[in-house]
Structures are given as structure tokens and as C-alpha cells.
Design an enzyme around this catalytic site. Sequence first.
Site, short mmCIF file in Angstrom:
data_model
loop_
_atom_site.label_atom_id
_atom_site.label_comp_id
_atom_site.label_asym_id
_atom_site.label_seq_id
_atom_site.Cartn_x
_atom_site.Cartn_y
_atom_site.Cartn_z
N LYS A 103 1.26 -1.29 0.39
CA LYS A 103 -0.19 -0.46 -0.16
C LYS A 103 0.97 1.33 0.01
O LYS A 103 0.42 2.20 -0.46
CB LYS A 103 -1.16 0.06 1.32
CG LYS A 103 -2.02 -1.65 0.99
CD LYS A 103 -3.24 -1.60 2.93
CE LYS A 103 -3.99 -1.57 2.17
NZ LYS A 103 -4.39 -2.94 2.09
C1 LIG Z 1 -4.65 -4.44 1.82
C2 LIG Z 1 -3.99 -6.37 1.34
C3 LIG Z 1 -4.16 -7.22 0.19
C4 LIG Z 1 -5.24 -7.06 0.03
O1 LIG Z 1 -4.99 -5.66 -1.03
P1 LIG Z 1 -7.13 -5.57 -2.45
O2 LIG Z 1 -6.12 -4.40 -2.96
O3 LIG Z 1 -7.56 -4.79 -1.13
O4 LIG Z 1 -7.14 -6.62 -2.69
C5 LIG Z 1 -3.45 -8.02 0.93
N1 LIG Z 1 -2.20 -8.45 1.36
C6 LIG Z 1 -2.48 -7.42 2.90
C7 LIG Z 1 -1.12 -7.66 3.41
C8 LIG Z 1 -3.10 -5.75 2.28
O5 LIG Z 1 -2.06 -4.91 3.59
#
Ligand SMILES: *Cc1c(COP(=O)(O)O)cnc(C)c1O
Length: 433
Positions: free
Chosen positions: A107
Site C-alpha cells: 500500500k
Molecule cells: C490491503 C492488503 C491486501 C489486499 O489488497 P486489495 O487491493 O484490497 O485486494 C493484501 N495483503 C496485504 C498485506 C494488504 O495490506
Amino acid sequence: MFYYSTNKQTQEVTLEEAVVKGLAKDKGLFMPKQIKRLPDAFYHNIGEMSFQEISFIVAEAFFGEDVEADVLKEIVYDTLNFDTPVIPVCDNIYSLELFHGPTLAFKDVGARFMARLLGHFIKKEGKKEVNVLVATSGDTGSAVANGFLGVPGIHVYVLYPKGKVSEIQEKQFTTLGKNITAIEIDGTFDDCQALVKSAFMDEELNNAMKLTSANSINVARFLPQAFYYFYAYAQLAKKEKAQNVVFSVPSGNFGNITAGLFAKRMGLPVKRFIAANNRNDIFLQYLNTGIYSPRPSIATIANAMDVGNPSNFARILELYKNSHEAICKEISGYSYTDDMIREAINTLYKTSGYLLDPHGACGYQALKDSLQPEENGVFLETAHPAKFLETVENTIHENVKIPQTLQTFMKGEKKSVELPSTFIPFKRFLMEQ
Ligand SMILES: *Cc1c(COP(=O)(O)O)cnc(C)c1O
């Protein structure tokens, strides 16, 4: 480029409006009017290009009409000051490690890009300070807070449920200071989310201060996630392993995988995608039945994927013109229980020494269960295993080394504002700032 809403009940908007508003007026998600195909020459040379060079070309396809080239280049280069390497794990399976940014999770890419793009728009317009409100159950708060840290013209308020996030997570957004304020709510994550929603709907508050969200559905957070699919392909091309590429994506809100689907539309030669889920398998059920029926989420050890109504499903439907058949042709689904996730982590660690986190473990196992000999599989390792220390250590029965970045956060001093879960005190607090 203009952006339209997946609900199609409202007018198209500019990039700037889409970024500032986040969600369309009709509650739909913004989609770019065009997804440009990149020239063949780009794909021919991609193996020789750096992450930043590749990402700038991809960014220009989306944002080049709205942001001057030199500014966009600076935003891209500044966002991607870390690498996302592809690591061979076993047989024809590779890990795309997305955890080398400041909060050790994927993210970071979207949050950092969005912070810089929003910062640019604010500076250009000479606008008054913008206040970003974000509710978090853990990881989003840290990525957003660190992404926006020190960006002029923006103040971030992170709302989180008191005592319900892990110590490591809490430290990542309560120790920063500067333009980041952590608000500890005496309640649940849902209470935090409800407070943010109420704030956006309160007229008096919105007249007094400019509010926006840094939600993962924001196009400025969502689209940059396409960058690393191209770079992963480039790294495989360099190894001459870029035939029949399969991406397996641990999915919750489906933003990450949808960005990959966009990359394919831009001509990236990907054979197919896998959406790897924990027990929250709404998407898998949709693939199996053609019926989409959201339901409340179940708590799992891959908790960033505990989502019962994936917000980016609307974008996937739009991309494939609502055709269940077309979606099934390009995407398959897998779902894993907590026990299966632990088993995947333990087995791979014991046989190869590679340590998965509980999210990446779903992506890895889905490749293990479905990859054909002629295919090259890449799973997205979305977070560093040390972020889920207890789960991982209890699974492999060994201590896990904590990276320096996390240790530094742990040493910081926590600063937060404590508030009850009702709206009036929260509103009063914001008005006083
Ligand atoms: C947010 C997140 C996900 C999921 O990603 P999406 O884009 O919401 O499908 C998977 N793994 C981790 C570690 C995350 O923080």
C-alpha cells in the site's frame, strides 16, 4: 483525461476532481475514459529498463494529459525510491516482493503516489489546507500516514480503534508527528469508519475545512499499483522467463488485482490472473455461480483481506462489460482456511527457506495448486512477514528477524488524541484545529 463513474448516474470529472473527491457523486467508482495500449517497442525494451523508467511511461499513459511531464516524472521517481524485486522461490514460481517501502507493505506505492499528486494539485491551485481523514484497522493508516508525511498543504487524521491494532501497526502512525495526527477512538473499526462518513456529510464542518479521503478506491492510489506488474514482467523478460506469465494476487478489496487487469489492457503480455482469497471467498463464489452476494466478513490470520464486499468488484464488472464468461476466461479464484495458510508458510519455509506472510501465502499456494509446467507464476508478496510476527513465529516455531525500519518505529514515542466514538466530540476537535 476524463473519469466516469461505474454507476453512470453522474457527469464525468477531471483527474483533479476524481482525486480530491475519491468517490463519484452517485457512489460509483471512477474509471479512466481510456486505457491506452503501450507501443510494441516499449515491450521489446522493457527488460533493459528500471522500475522508475517503466513506471513513468505507465504513469504518462494515465496522467500525462493532466500533469506536466517534469512534474509527473518527479512524482513517480520520488514515490518509487525503493525496489520491488522478483525472487525465485521454487520451480517456476516467483515472489514479487512489494514490501521494501517505508511501512513494509504494497500500500506504500499507492499512498505515496496519491500524497504527491494531491500535494501538486493543492500547490498549483494555491488552495487552503486539505485535511485527509482515514479510518484504519491497521495497515492502511500506516501506509497513508507515512505516504503523506511532510507533504505541504495536507494534514492527515488517522482514526483507529483503541486497543484493537497491533503495537507495531500503532507505532507506525502514532510516532510520526508533523502533519499526522493519530486519533484513538474508544470503539471498533466500524465506529471509526462511521465517524469519517459523518464528517464528510456534515455541512458545517465541510464549510469550515476542506475534507477528503485517502481511501483505496481513489484513482490516485489505485492506478499506480499497475506499475509493479510491468516491472515484474521486465524482470522475468531479463531472465527469459516471460512466457505464459500468471499473476496470483492475494485479494481483499480487489484493488491490487484490478490494477493488474488494467496493465493487461495496456498490452502487458499476461496469460491469466488468480485471485487468492482467505475464507472470505465472495469473488470465488461469483466465479463459480455468476451470482455476486456480499456478506459480512470473517476474521482470519490474513486480516488485510477480511473483506465481505470487495469495493473494486464494480471496476472489474465495468472492465469486462458485466460478462461473467469474459471474467472467468482471465481470472480464476482460490480460497484458503487459516490452517491451509499456516501449512503453506511452514512447508515452503522448511523446504526452501523462503518465509511468506499470511497474505502472500494465499497467492503462493494458489500457484502451487494450479500452475502448469509451461507457465511462469508470480505471486504478489504484499507485506513483510515480520508485520505478522506472532502468527508467523507460531507457525514456523522460530524467531523472525525484525527489519530495521520496523525496529525504528518501535523505538518512537506514541502520541495520540483519545476520543469517544460519538460524532460531536470528534467534530468539535476538528473545528478547533
Ligand atoms: C490491503 C492488503 C491486501 C489486499 O489488497 P486489495 O487491493 O484490497 O485486494 C493484501 N495483503 C496485504 C498485506 C494488504 O495490506
